[in-house]
Design an enzyme around this catalytic site. Structure first.
Site, mmCIF file in Angstrom:
data_model
loop_
_atom_site.group_PDB
_atom_site.id
_atom_site.type_symbol
_atom_site.label_atom_id
_atom_site.label_comp_id
_atom_site.label_asym_id
_atom_site.label_seq_id
_atom_site.Cartn_x
_atom_site.Cartn_y
_atom_site.Cartn_z
ATOM 1 C CE LYS A 86 3.312 1.178 3.604
ATOM 2 N NZ LYS A 86 3.323 1.076 2.216
ATOM 3 C CB SER A 109 6.935 -0.052 1.545
ATOM 4 O OG SER A 109 5.802 0.694 1.040
ATOM 5 C CB SER A 157 4.449 -0.699 -1.556
ATOM 6 O OG SER A 157 5.598 -0.308 -1.747
#
Length: 475
Positions: free
Chosen positions: A80, A155, A179
């Site tokens: 990420k 996310s 997330s």
């Protein structure tokens, strides 16, 4: 080559460790899938192929000289895009950091490197890690490799999609309200949120100091166990990180669930749940009972307080992090990001202090009531069948869109305020061909237990090995 990309992280590391594959082989296998599917799923923001290839060749040379570096020797990874790596891009999924290159490297990245892994790029994510769906106005929405119009979860959207599409063996995500677990569930992979403070957050973009967690998304529970062994433990650069000793988590994975007590909440977690999701969970529970576990129902205490206090903390703590940009460049944010943060500037300090000060007593009362009767809790990770990106586009959708948007993370948020470890494993497909996730949560620092439950389930099922259709379409 395609077969190598289908390996789990532990299988890939063990292949390199036994000399049956090279690190360069693994890297090229990931890239082959990435080149084939990324134009459709949009999982990646940036890549550094030259440095990754050099790292792979270095790993292979070290192995040839008998100098394997650790549990993850020669395994390529992408994460990420909010994990700082000195001199490399770290966009945080935002226009405001499109060109940001930090001067420090996150402790977790350093620990992965010390174990022999290396990175080849940064993955798409919700802007500043602030939505549960995978929408991103700057870098484009991430698409689900199982069914492209549907959400990936957020996310850590690119993390879930890239692991599912066999572009990546493991990706770090972050989990402030779900997330890691949400994209794991939506994309049919395994995602672990450790106990609050279990893993250092130094060098990781913050969202909420009291709720943020670092965790892996990978193919299997065993993969997550190996990663947690590498990244967990106290870090002097993160004074909030726990001093709790770190076991070798794989040593606790034995498939034995005899006597394990599983509690299934009857309130909150199944409210308005879709029938296919509940049915998949019930089938999964039968798999666990066949291994010796018992299942009973429980009404969880204090859920209204958990929801209220968690919401206050997440909004108030995000507000000062973004205050300067919100004053100088508010138009750079997605509308739903601004809408989420503005209330944080108006919440009275007394409410925030109350939410923090009540956290310990609420956890203590919750644990006394729940974990005196049960060893773990089991819920759907996402209580509804997956919605589409358009159905959850609250920046452009009609009134009511926000309800579907918020429902995505309803079952994950409570465990962030409570600080409990939780893991999501794939347990079926909904009528649209999108994955369904089973969430297992435990008492603080019970990662070994929930990993063993997840692994036991995966020994008797194949959902974690099922390939998304996009791979066949791209062949």
């Amino acid at each position: 080559m395609a077969g190598l990309a289908d390996l789990s992280l532990t299988e890939a590391a063990d292949m390199v460790g036994s000399g049956k594959a090279t690190s360069l082989d693994l890297l090229h296998a990931c890239w082959a899938n990435l080149d084939a599917v990324n134009p459709r799923i949009n999982a990646m923001i940036w890549q550094d192929r030259d440095q990754a290839e050099a790292a792979a060749r270095s790993a292979d040379a070290a192995f040839g000289q008998g100098q394997a570096r650790g549990l993850l020797h020669g395994v390529p990874m992408a994460h990420k895009d909010m994990y700082y790596q000195a001199g490399k891009l770290s966009t945080c999924g935002s226009a405001l950091r499109r060109d940001f290159r930090p001067s420090v490297t996150a402790t977790v990245i350093q620990r992965l490197a010390a174990a022999g892994a290396y990175t080849f790029g940064g993955l798409n994510m919700a802007e500043f890690a602030q939505n549960p769906t995978g929408h991103n106005k700057t870098f484009g929405d991430c698409h689900n490799p199982w069914n492209l119009p549907y959400i990936t979860g957020g996310s850590s959207s690119g993390s879930g999609a890239s692991v599912a599409a066999r572009c990546n063996y493991m990706a770090l995500g972050s989990d402030t309200g779900g997330s890691v677990r949400l994209p794991a569930s939506a994309c049919g992979v395994t995602g672990l949120k450790p106990t609050q403070t279990r893993v250092s957050r130094y060098g990781v973009m913050p969202l909420s100091f009291s709720l943020d967690n670092v965790g892996p998304l990978a193919r299997t529970a065993r993969d997550c166990a190996r990663i947690l062994t590498v990244i967990a433990g106290h870090d002097p650069l993160d004074p909030t990180s726990s001093h709790e000793p770190v076991p070798r988590y794989e040593d606790f994975i034995d498939g034995n669930l005899r006597g394990l007590r599983i509690g299934v909440p009857t309130n909150v977690f199944l409210d308005d749940a879709d029938a296919p999701v509940v049915a998949a969970m019930e089938v999964a529970l039968k798999v666990l009972t066949a291994r010796g576990a018992s299942v009973s129902r429980i009404e969880l205490p204090l859920m209204e307080a958990v929801a209220a206090y968690g919401g206050i903390i997440s909004r108030v703590e995000a507000a000062p992090i973004h205050a300067e940009w919100m004053r100088s460049d508010p138009q750079a944010y997605g509308a739903h990001i601004s809408a989420r943060m503005y209330p944080g500037y108006a919440i009275p300090a007394a409410y925030y202090v109350e939410a923090l000060s009540r956290r310990g007593p609420v956890l203590q009362a919750f644990a006394a009531e729940v974990f005196s009767k049960f060893d773990v809790l089991a819920t759907p990770t996402i209580r509804t069948c997956l919605p589409t990106l358009s159905e959850t586009d609250i920046d452009h959708g009609p009134p009511g869109t926000e309800h579907k948007f918020m429902a995505v993370s309803a079952n994950t948020r409570p465990f962030n305020y409570l600080g409990l470890p939780a893991i999501s494993v794939p347990c079926g497909l909904d009528p649209n061909g999108c994955p369904i996730g089973l969430q297992i949560a435990g008492r603080p620092f019970a990662e070994a237990r929930i990993l063993n439950v997840a692994d036991a389930y995966q020994r008797d099922t194949d959902w974690h090995r099922t390939r998304p259709p996009i791979l066949a379409e791209a062949a």
